[in-house]
Design an enzyme around this catalytic site. Structure first.
Site, short mmCIF file in Angstrom:
data_model
loop_
_atom_site.label_atom_id
_atom_site.label_comp_id
_atom_site.label_asym_id
_atom_site.label_seq_id
_atom_site.Cartn_x
_atom_site.Cartn_y
_atom_site.Cartn_z
N ASP A 45 129.02 60.78 -18.95
CA ASP A 45 129.64 61.53 -20.05
C ASP A 45 129.36 60.89 -21.41
OD1 ASP A 45 130.63 63.45 -18.39
OD2 ASP A 45 132.68 62.70 -18.35
N GLY A 46 129.29 59.56 -21.44
CA GLY A 46 128.97 58.89 -22.70
C GLY A 46 127.59 59.26 -23.20
N ALA A 162 140.37 63.29 -21.42
CA ALA A 162 139.85 61.95 -21.72
C ALA A 162 140.98 61.06 -22.24
CB ALA A 162 138.70 62.07 -22.72
N LYS A 165 144.65 62.29 -22.14
CA LYS A 165 145.36 62.27 -20.86
C LYS A 165 145.98 60.91 -20.60
CE LYS A 165 144.84 63.29 -15.93
NZ LYS A 165 145.34 61.98 -15.46
#
Length: 268
Positions: A45-46, A162, A165
């Site tokens: 994801d990064g 992300a 949460k």
């Protein structure tokens, strides 16, 4: 079709990137890092967040596809052992996509006449470096509260899974083009009060922060950080732009949430 490959510097990601490069050449795709139709990210994801910021100026023309080389990422649908299937899917591409909303961030500084603008896929946060952050919070142009605490996080629906949460914010389906504001270490006692609850901001509303005039604030926009300047105000609003993912096998949102945080073995 013009393809760009955007990989992180990990050994496995670089190996998969080289394999994809050769497969795209063998199947007569055009490799174009400057003006692609599809950006294939290799990593996690990064890596996809970095690619998003790399191509943010052509979001209306480009679609993204994510290949993960580690644990399953929230934005990455393909495993590293499925690149042959990915290439086949790209060969039969029909232009379909799924879109997620983004966050516009506009920052006015004390020492600058024109504001700076940023675009976030996940979230933006404002914190103070060494002391309590104090800021007036306006919603839709009306004063809502004077916040005191460690900071505030403003997230998109996909970004709600992300950092938001982890702060106790709600998970929001991306079909709802809203923002979420979540407190970071708020101060609530006999003297000071905040709402002390995440807030869902309607699409036509916006959040504006007027922090006390200090220079040790840290603004983050996704994985990028900015600091060292006196901030006059920051405005957050749902962007008119969206990010588009190629819809070959794009996972349904709640299934993605289940896979990321629960796991199929615990769902029954």
């Amino acid at each position: 079709m013009k393809i760009a490959i955007f990989a992180n510097e990990g050994r496995k990601s670089m190996m998969i990137s080289r394999k994809l490069h050769q497969k795209f050449k063998d199947t007569h795709f055009i490799l174009d890092n400057d003006n692609p139709d599809i950006v294939v990210t290799v990593g996690g994801d990064g890596t996809l967040l970095s690619a998003f910021h790399q191509y943010k100026n052509i979001l209306d023309k480009v679609r993204f596809v994510g290949v993960h080389t580690g644990h399953l990422g929230f934005y990455t649908d393909w495993r590293d052992d499925e690149i042959d299937d990915l290439v086949i899917s790209l060969q039969s591409d029909n232009g379909q996509s799924v879109s997620y909303p983004l966050l516009d961030v506009k920052v006015s500084y004390m020492d600058q006449l024109r504001p700076e603008t940023f675009l976030a896929l996940n979230e933006a946060t404002l914190k103070r470096n060494s002391a309590t952050m104090v800021t007036d919070v306006y919603i839709g142009g009306e004063l809502f509260e004077k916040f005191r605490g460690d900071g505030l996080c403003i997230s998109t629906p996909t970004g709600s899974t992300a950092y938001n949460k982890s702060l106790g914010g709600a998970v929001i389906h991306p079909n709802l083009k809203v923002l979420q504001m979540t407190e970071i270490g708020s101060i609530n006692n006999r003297v000071f009060r905040t709402l002390s609850s995440p807030m869902i901001i309607a699409p036509n509303d916006w959040v504006t922060l007027y922090p006390n005039r200090e220079s040790d604030y840290i603004l983050t926009v996704d994985q990028n950080s900015y600091h060292g300047r006196q901030i006059k105000q920051i405005t957050f609003k749902t962007s008119k732009q969206s990010i588009h993912f190629a819809k070959y096998r794009h996972m349904q949102f709640w299934q993605r949430v289940q896979d990321a945080f629960i796991g199929a073995e615990y769902a029954n």
